[in-house]
Design a protein around this motif. Structure first.
Motif, PDB file in Angstrom:
ATOM      1  N   LEU A 150       0.842  -1.206   0.000  1.00 59.36           N
ATOM      2  CA  LEU A 150       0.000   0.000   0.000  1.00 59.36           C
ATOM      3  C   LEU A 150       0.875   1.252   0.000  1.00 59.36           C
ATOM      4  O   LEU A 150       0.655   2.175  -0.780  1.00 59.36           O
ATOM      5  N   THR A 151       1.892   1.257   0.852  1.00 58.64           N
ATOM      6  CA  THR A 151       2.796   2.415   0.893  1.00 58.64           C
ATOM      7  C   THR A 151       3.574   2.530  -0.416  1.00 58.64           C
ATOM      8  O   THR A 151       3.770   3.636  -0.932  1.00 58.64           O
ATOM      9  N   VAL A 152       3.990   1.406  -0.970  1.00 52.11           N
ATOM     10  CA  VAL A 152       4.712   1.449  -2.257  1.00 52.11           C
ATOM     11  C   VAL A 152       3.800   2.014  -3.349  1.00 52.11           C
ATOM     12  O   VAL A 152       4.224   2.827  -4.174  1.00 52.11           O
ATOM     13  N   ASN A 153       2.518   1.630  -3.341  1.00 47.15           N
ATOM     14  CA  ASN A 153       1.560   2.220  -4.287  1.00 47.15           C
ATOM     15  C   ASN A 153       1.477   3.735  -4.098  1.00 47.15           C
ATOM     16  O   ASN A 153       1.443   4.488  -5.068  1.00 47.15           O
ATOM     17  N   ALA A 154       1.460   4.161  -2.847  1.00 46.43           N
ATOM     18  CA  ALA A 154       1.371   5.603  -2.559  1.00 46.43           C
ATOM     19  C   ALA A 154       2.628   6.325  -3.046  1.00 46.43           C
ATOM     20  O   ALA A 154       2.545   7.408  -3.631  1.00 46.43           O
ATOM     21  N   LEU A 155       3.797   5.727  -2.813  1.00 47.64           N
ATOM     22  CA  LEU A 155       5.053   6.364  -3.249  1.00 47.64           C
ATOM     23  C   LEU A 155       5.150   6.392  -4.777  1.00 47.64           C
ATOM     24  O   LEU A 155       5.758   7.290  -5.353  1.00 47.64           O
ATOM     25  N   THR A 156       4.536   5.406  -5.424  1.00 48.77           N
ATOM     26  CA  THR A 156       4.566   5.356  -6.884  1.00 48.77           C
ATOM     27  C   THR A 156       3.615   6.383  -7.497  1.00 48.77           C
ATOM     28  O   THR A 156       3.852   6.900  -8.583  1.00 48.77           O
ATOM     29  N   LYS A 183      15.556   4.046   1.902  1.00 43.36           N
ATOM     30  CA  LYS A 183      15.927   2.899   1.053  1.00 43.36           C
ATOM     31  C   LYS A 183      14.760   2.483   0.173  1.00 43.36           C
ATOM     32  O   LYS A 183      14.933   2.220  -1.021  1.00 43.36           O
ATOM     33  N   THR A 184      13.577   2.396   0.782  1.00 42.90           N
ATOM     34  CA  THR A 184      12.382   2.028   0.012  1.00 42.90           C
ATOM     35  C   THR A 184      12.139   3.059  -1.083  1.00 42.90           C
ATOM     36  O   THR A 184      11.852   2.725  -2.233  1.00 42.90           O
ATOM     37  N   LEU A 185      12.288   4.330  -0.692  1.00 40.04           N
ATOM     38  CA  LEU A 185      12.059   5.411  -1.639  1.00 40.04           C
ATOM     39  C   LEU A 185      13.031   5.309  -2.820  1.00 40.04           C
ATOM     40  O   LEU A 185      12.642   5.485  -3.978  1.00 40.04           O
ATOM     41  N   GLN A 186      14.264   4.965  -2.499  1.00 41.21           N
ATOM     42  CA  GLN A 186      15.286   4.821  -3.542  1.00 41.21           C
ATOM     43  C   GLN A 186      14.908   3.706  -4.528  1.00 41.21           C
ATOM     44  O   GLN A 186      15.032   3.865  -5.736  1.00 41.21           O
ATOM     45  N   GLN A 187      14.400   2.605  -3.970  1.00 37.84           N
ATOM     46  CA  GLN A 187      13.975   1.497  -4.839  1.00 37.84           C
ATOM     47  C   GLN A 187      12.816   1.918  -5.724  1.00 37.84           C
ATOM     48  O   GLN A 187      12.778   1.606  -6.913  1.00 37.84           O
ATOM     49  N   VAL A 188      11.870   2.632  -5.132  1.00 41.56           N
ATOM     50  CA  VAL A 188      10.728   3.102  -5.919  1.00 41.56           C
ATOM     51  C   VAL A 188      11.223   4.041  -7.024  1.00 41.56           C
ATOM     52  O   VAL A 188      10.784   3.951  -8.173  1.00 41.56           O
ATOM     53  N   GLN A 189      12.165   4.913  -6.671  1.00 40.72           N
ATOM     54  CA  GLN A 189      12.716   5.841  -7.678  1.00 40.72           C
ATOM     55  C   GLN A 189      13.366   5.070  -8.828  1.00 40.72           C
ATOM     56  O   GLN A 189      13.199   5.413  -9.985  1.00 40.72           O
ATOM     57  N   GLN A 190      14.102   4.013  -8.489  1.00 41.82           N
ATOM     58  CA  GLN A 190      14.819   3.268  -9.529  1.00 41.82           C
ATOM     59  C   GLN A 190      13.891   2.431 -10.405  1.00 41.82           C
ATOM     60  O   GLN A 190      14.081   2.324 -11.604  1.00 41.82           O
ATOM     61  N   MET A 191      12.865   1.858  -9.795  1.00 39.50           N
ATOM     62  CA  MET A 191      12.057   0.881 -10.518  1.00 39.50           C
ATOM     63  C   MET A 191      10.719   1.426 -11.019  1.00 39.50           C
ATOM     64  O   MET A 191      10.197   0.949 -12.014  1.00 39.50           O
ATOM     65  N   LEU A 192      10.154   2.388 -10.305  1.00 40.28           N
ATOM     66  CA  LEU A 192       8.742   2.695 -10.552  1.00 40.28           C
ATOM     67  C   LEU A 192       8.425   4.157 -10.814  1.00 40.28           C
ATOM     68  O   LEU A 192       7.524   4.475 -11.576  1.00 40.28           O
ATOM     69  N   ASN A 193       9.118   5.057 -10.163  1.00 40.25           N
ATOM     70  CA  ASN A 193       8.709   6.459 -10.215  1.00 40.25           C
ATOM     71  C   ASN A 193       9.917   7.360  -9.941  1.00 40.25           C
ATOM     72  O   ASN A 193      10.237   7.666  -8.795  1.00 40.25           O
ATOM     73  N   GLN A 194      10.571   7.754 -11.020  1.00 43.38           N
ATOM     74  CA  GLN A 194      11.802   8.536 -10.885  1.00 43.38           C
ATOM     75  C   GLN A 194      11.590   9.881 -10.212  1.00 43.38           C
ATOM     76  O   GLN A 194      12.499  10.436  -9.630  1.00 43.38           O
ATOM     77  N   ARG A 195      10.369  10.416 -10.336  1.00 44.99           N
ATOM     78  CA  ARG A 195      10.173  11.801  -9.910  1.00 44.99           C
ATOM     79  C   ARG A 195       9.953  11.972  -8.416  1.00 44.99           C
ATOM     80  O   ARG A 195      10.050  13.069  -7.895  1.00 44.99           O
ATOM     81  N   VAL A 196       9.625  10.877  -7.720  1.00 45.84           N
ATOM     82  CA  VAL A 196       9.239  11.034  -6.311  1.00 45.84           C
ATOM     83  C   VAL A 196      10.443  11.420  -5.445  1.00 45.84           C
ATOM     84  O   VAL A 196      11.554  10.936  -5.637  1.00 45.84           O
ATOM     85  N   ARG A 197      10.197  12.353  -4.510  1.00 48.21           N
ATOM     86  CA  ARG A 197      11.277  12.797  -3.624  1.00 48.21           C
ATOM     87  C   ARG A 197      10.664  13.285  -2.314  1.00 48.21           C
ATOM     88  O   ARG A 197       9.492  13.672  -2.266  1.00 48.21           O
ATOM     89  N   ILE A 198      11.489  13.258  -1.268  1.00 49.05           N
ATOM     90  CA  ILE A 198      11.024  13.855  -0.013  1.00 49.05           C
ATOM     91  C   ILE A 198      11.091  15.361  -0.185  1.00 49.05           C
ATOM     92  O   ILE A 198      12.163  15.910  -0.443  1.00 49.05           O
ATOM     93  N   SER A 199       9.949  16.012  -0.116  1.00 52.96           N
ATOM     94  CA  SER A 199       9.947  17.471  -0.292  1.00 52.96           C
ATOM     95  C   SER A 199       9.686  18.189   1.020  1.00 52.96           C
ATOM     96  O   SER A 199      10.020  19.355   1.171  1.00 52.96           O
ATOM     97  N   THR A 200       9.070  17.483   1.975  1.00 55.39           N
ATOM     98  CA  THR A 200       8.549  18.172   3.151  1.00 55.39           C
ATOM     99  C   THR A 200       8.719  17.320   4.405  1.00 55.39           C
ATOM    100  O   THR A 200       8.330  16.149   4.409  1.00 55.39           O
ATOM    101  N   ILE A 201       9.307  17.911   5.428  1.00 50.29           N
ATOM    102  CA  ILE A 201       9.397  17.212   6.715  1.00 50.29           C
ATOM    103  C   ILE A 201       8.724  18.070   7.779  1.00 50.29           C
ATOM    104  O   ILE A 201       8.973  19.278   7.865  1.00 50.29           O
ATOM    105  N   VAL A 202       7.845  17.428   8.532  1.00 52.89           N
ATOM    106  CA  VAL A 202       7.100  18.161   9.567  1.00 52.89           C
ATOM    107  C   VAL A 202       7.419  17.536  10.927  1.00 52.89           C
ATOM    108  O   VAL A 202       7.341  16.317  11.086  1.00 52.89           O
ATOM    109  N   LEU A 203       7.805  18.366  11.877  1.00 52.26           N
ATOM    110  CA  LEU A 203       8.066  17.871  13.232  1.00 52.26           C
ATOM    111  C   LEU A 203       6.756  17.858  14.013  1.00 52.26           C
ATOM    112  O   LEU A 203       6.068  18.873  14.086  1.00 52.26           O
ATOM    113  N   THR A 204       6.414  16.683  14.539  1.00 54.81           N
ATOM    114  CA  THR A 204       5.098  16.548  15.190  1.00 54.81           C
ATOM    115  C   THR A 204       5.251  16.328  16.694  1.00 54.81           C
ATOM    116  O   THR A 204       6.305  15.887  17.158  1.00 54.81           O
ATOM    117  N   MET A 205       4.169  16.603  17.409  1.00 49.32           N
ATOM    118  CA  MET A 205       4.111  16.392  18.867  1.00 49.32           C
ATOM    119  C   MET A 205       5.356  16.944  19.550  1.00 49.32           C
ATOM    120  O   MET A 205       5.960  16.312  20.417  1.00 49.32           O
TER     121      MET A 205
END
Ligand code: ADP
Ligand code: MG
Length: 312
Positions: A169-175, A199-221
């Motif tokens: 499910l997460t891989v689908n979302a990252l793709t 690491k997962t993101l890197q695999q998705v980038q290589q195999m499924l979706n080159q454009r995906v990247r971490i753009s935003t980090i939010v500090l919570t709680m």
């Protein structure tokens, strides 16, 4: 921070329950698709997904939340009774068009949700045999966005809430996304899990979706009184200076109470510190993705080139 001014801008329009900001947020050049991911549970993924979505919608933007967590917590916070509805299981496994499951969120003019139906827990197993099983969401979403655009109802933001794992499910979302938003709770080990996500993101980038990247980090709680929270924030700032949104979301009772009233904190208590922080973060996300910022970046680049040319 202009906390107090932000809240006074929230006005109730004549339609009961619908809130908008007087000052709208900038529209992105094209639909921005975010996946909110962190395989750790309880770090604030769902809370961040629904409250940022609500804040963007209050800013006048058209927003879709996709609840991809079988627990359905995003549905709960948005007041959607998922027992009654078809949802993402039907989309991913049964090829039901996304348009048939998307439902309006009460109390917001432009907020919609694709619910996590009760069967979604079985989706990962049922998708295993499919060809392109990692791209099911991407295909469904692309079709939906094209349909909407064709009728002049383009979405500005899609925010996908993920389960606490790095499964299919997460891989689908990252793709399906171009941008990943990572909520980080400032506690022990909060950065260790990030390596696995990268690491997962890197695999998705290589195999499924080159454009995906971490753009935003939010500090919570975030609890600014603790040394640990500040230490974690500093190290996130060091590693991700451009991605970090440097307005932490405070740990706040109203934020945690809101879902039990089937609300986001943005409607439950818009003047509480948690709501103000989420509003500020949403505004910053919208600003970063707006034409203004992109144009400014282009202008800066041209300036740099020109300066370089002068000095050469
Ligand atoms: P995840 O989706 O990553 O599992 P949640 O968003 O469900 O995490 O948050 C985990 C718990 O922490 C929930 O009970 C939620 O209400 C609570 N929570 C999240 N953010 C805050 C906050 N800023 N202040 C207080 N409680 C929070
Ligand atoms: Mg969640």
């Amino acid at each position: 921070m202009n906390d107090s001014r932000e809240t006074t801008k929230v006005e109730k329009t004549k339609v009961v329950g619908i809130r908008r900001l007087k000052e709208p947020m900038p529209t992105p050049l094209k639909t921005r698709v975010f996946t909110v991911a962190n395989q750790k549970g309880g770090v604030g993924k769902t809370t961040t997904a629904v409250n940022i979505a609500a804040a963007l919608a209050m800013g006048g933007l058209k927003v879709l939340v996709i609840d991809l967590d079988p627990q359905g917590n995003a549905c709960t916070a948005l007041g959607i009774d998922r027992e009654e509805l078809s949802g993402m299981y039907e989309v991913l496994v049964k090829d039901l068009p996304l348009s048939e499951v998307v439902t309006k969120v009460a109390g917001f003019p432009h907020l919609e949700c694709a619910p996590a139906d009760v069967e979604l827990a079985g989706a990962e197993i049922n998708m295993v045999g499919f060809v392109s099983r990692e791209s099911r969401l991407k295909l469904a979403l692309e079709k939906f966005l094209t349909e909407r655009e064709a009728i002049g109802a383009r979405l500005d933001y899609v925010i996908i809430d993920c389960p606490p794992s790095l499964g299919l499910l997460t891989v689908n979302a990252l793709t399906a996304a171009e941008e990943v938003m990572v909520p980080i709770q400032c506690e022990y080990y909060s950065l260790e899990g990030l390596t696995l996500l990268l690491k997962t993101l890197q695999q998705v980038q290589q195999m499924l979706n080159q454009r995906v990247r971490i753009s935003t980090i939010v500090l919570t709680m975030f609890d600014s009184r603790t040394r640990l929270a500040n230490d974690v924030a500093n190290s996130v700032r060091q590693h991700f200076p451009n991605e970090l949104i440097d307005v932490p979301i405070p740990r706040a009772v109203r934020v945690s109470e809101a879902p039990s009233f089937n609300q986001t904190v943005m409607t439950y208590d818009a003047s509480s510190p948690g709501a103000i922080a989420y509003m500020t973060v949403a505004r910053e996300i919208a600003r970063r993705g707006s034409g203004d910022v992109i144009n400014q970046e282009v202008i800066n680049q041209i300036d740099n080139l020109n300066n370089g040319a002068h000095t050469a």
